[in-house]
Design a protein around this motif. Structure first.
Motif: not given
Length: 417
Positions: A268, A264, A284, A266, A225
Motif C-alpha cells: 500500500h 507491483r 494499492t 502489492d 500488508k
C-alpha cells in the motif's frame, strides 16, 4: 500567379492596341477568358476536419499519434491542411501538413503523424488551419477547423531497475503488521469508529450515525500488508531553476518510479504533499499510481504554505500509528530547514520505536545551476546530512546533474526489504 497572369494580359492588350495587331489582341483574349472562367470556379468549401489522439495521457519519452480526417463537399481545387504543433513538442514521424486536390466528387482524405512532448505537463493542439484555392489560384478560403485537443505528459516511470541481490541484511525494513488498516476486509468485526477520509461509503453505519449525530463506520479486521508513505516537499525551495530541472520535477520522477515498484509488490502506497497539506491515504493497485502522479502535478505551480516537516509528521501521527509505514521524505534540505527535518525524523523514529528507519532523499540541483555557489551549498549540505544520519535515518543524496535516476533507484530499492 494571378498578378503575373494579369500583367501578361495587360501587356498583350497594350502592344496589340499600339501596333493594331489582331494576333496580339487574340493572345490576350485567350488568357483573359481563362481568367474570367477561373474567377467563376469556387475554391473547395464546406470543409470538416476531425482529429483523434491515440492516447490522452502519455509518459515523457513516449510518442502520441494524431490521425487527421478531412472531408470537403463542394468546390474544385487545392486543399492544404496544417496542424500547428504545441510548444515543447517535437515531430517524430509523418508530416503535420496534408495537401490534397478536390475534384468534381466530394473529397475524403487523411494523414497521420506522431509527436513527442519534451516537458511534462498539459499540451493544447490548436485547431487545424485549412487553406483552399481554385485551380488557377484566383480565389482562396482560409479558416480554422476541428476542435482543440488536450494532451497530458506525466513523469516517466522507470519500470526496470537492476537491483543487485546481496546476502547482507537490508538497511531499510518495511514493517509488516498482522492487521493493516487498508488490507483486504475480513468478516471479523473490530469496532465502530468515526469516518475518515477515504473510507468506503458501504462501511457507514447509518443507524449509529443517526443516533450519535456524526458519521460513523463499521471497521473490520483486515489482512496485513506492508505500507510505504511518501512525504514530498512541495514548497518553493523545491521549485528553483528551470521547470524541467527543478528538484520537484526530479522528485516526481523518483516517487512515481518507486511507487510503481512498491505497488507491483502489492504494497500500500500513500502520499503527503508538504506545504499543500494534501494527503492520499495508502492504497494499492494501478489506479493509485495514477492518483499519486496526478496529485503531484496538480500542485506543481500552486503557491504552498510554509508548513514544516516536523509539523507534518505531528499531523500524520495517527496514520503512522495505524499503518506503521516506511516513511520516505523527499526534499531539498537546506540550513533553514535542517532543524525541522531533524525533529520530524526523530518523531518518526519515536512512533515506530526503532522498527523502521525513515528515509531522507535530498535532491540538489545547485551545482548544475551555478557551479561556484553550488560548491559552497554542497559543503553545507554534507554537514546537514551527516547530522541527519546521526539520528538513525537512512540518507540518500541525489545530484541529478551527476547521477542518473536509475542509479539512485537501484541504490534505494536495493536497500529496502
Amino acid at each position: 500567379m494571378r498578378k503575373s497572369l494579369m500583367g501578361y494580359i495587360l501587356w498583350a492588350l497594350l502592344l496589340g492596341t499600339a501596333f493594331l495587331s489582331p494576333g496580339m489582341i487574340g493572345l490576350a483574349i485567350v488568357p483573359l477568358s481563362l481568367l474570367a472562367l477561373a474567377m467563376l470556379v469556387d475554391p473547395p468549401r464546406e470543409v470538416r476536419v476531425k482529429r483523434k489522439l491515440s492516447r490522452r495521457e502519455i509518459r515523457l519519452g513516449e510518442d502520441v499519434e494524431i490521425r487527421v480526417e478531412v472531408t470537403v463537399e463542394k468546390g474544385l481545387g487545392l486543399v492544404v491542411v496544417r496542424d500547428p504543433l504545441p510548444k515543447n513538442a517535437a515531430l517524430t514521424s509523418g508530416n503535420n501538413v496534408g495537401v490534397f486536390f478536390k475534384g468534381l466528387k466530394p473529397l475524403k482524405a487523411g494523414y497521420t503523424y506522431r509527436i513527442r512532448p519534451m516537458l511534462r505537463g498539459f499540451y493544447t493542439l490548436p485547431r487545424s488551419e485549412v487553406t483552399t484555392r481554385n485551380p488557377l489560384g484566383t480565389r482562396y478560403i482560409w479558416g480554422l477547423y476541428g476542435e482543440e485537443l488536450r494532451l497530458r505528459a506525466v513523469p516517466k516511470v522507470i519500470r526496470a531497475v537492476p537491483i543487485a541481490e546481496t546476502r547482507r541484511k537490508a538497511k531499510i525494513s518495511v514493517p509488516e503488521t498482522s492487521f493493516s488498516i487498508r488490507g483486504p476486509i475480513s468478516t471479523d468485526f473490530k469496532e465502530i469508529r468515526d469516518y475518515q477520509t477515504g473510507d468506503p461509503v458501504k462501511l457507514i453505519n447509518w443507524k449509529a450515525t443517526a443516533r450519535m449525530g456524526r458519521v460513523l463506520v463499521n471497521e473490520f479486521e483486515r489482512e496485513g500488508k506492508k505500507t510505504v508513505l511518501f512525504i514530498v516537499d512541495a514548497r518553493e525551495g523545491m521549485k528553483i531553476g528551470p521547470e524541467s530541472e527543478s528538484p520537484y520535477e526530479h522528485a516526481m520522477n523518483l516517487v512515481a518510479s518507486m511507487a510503481h515498484r512498491f505497488l507491483r509488490k502489492d504494497y500500500h502506497v500513500g502520499l503527503y504533499l508538504l506545504g499543500a497539506k494534501k494527503f492520499l491515504p495508502p492504497a494499492t493497485g494501478p489506479r493509485q499510481l495514477h492518483t499519486i502522479v496526478k496529485t503531484m502535478m496538480d500542485f506543481e505551480r500552486v503557491k504552498t504554505e510554509e508548513e514544516s516537516f516536523s509539523d507534518a509528521v505531528e499531523r500524520l501521527k495517527r496514520i503512522l500509528v495505524q499503518y506503521s509505514p516506511l516513511v520516505i521524505y523527499v526534499s531539498n534540505v537546506l540550513e533553514r530547514t535542517s532543524g525541522e527535518t531533524r525533529r520530524g525524523v526523530l518523531t518518526v523514529m519515536a512512533v515506530h520505536r526503532g522498527k523502521s528507519r525513515p528515509v531522507v532523499v535530498d535532491i540538489s540541483v545547485y551545482p548544475t545551476l551555478d557551479p561556484r555557489t553550488g560548491t559552497l551549498i554542497e559543503m553545507e549540505k554534507r554537514a546537514i546530512m551527516a547530522e541527519l544520519e546521526g539520528t538513525g535515518a537512512y540518507v540518500v543524496r541525489w545530484l541529478p546533474g551527476r547521477e542518473d535516476i536509475g542509479e539512485v533507484l537501484s541504490k534505494l530499492l536495493g536497500e529496502i526489504r
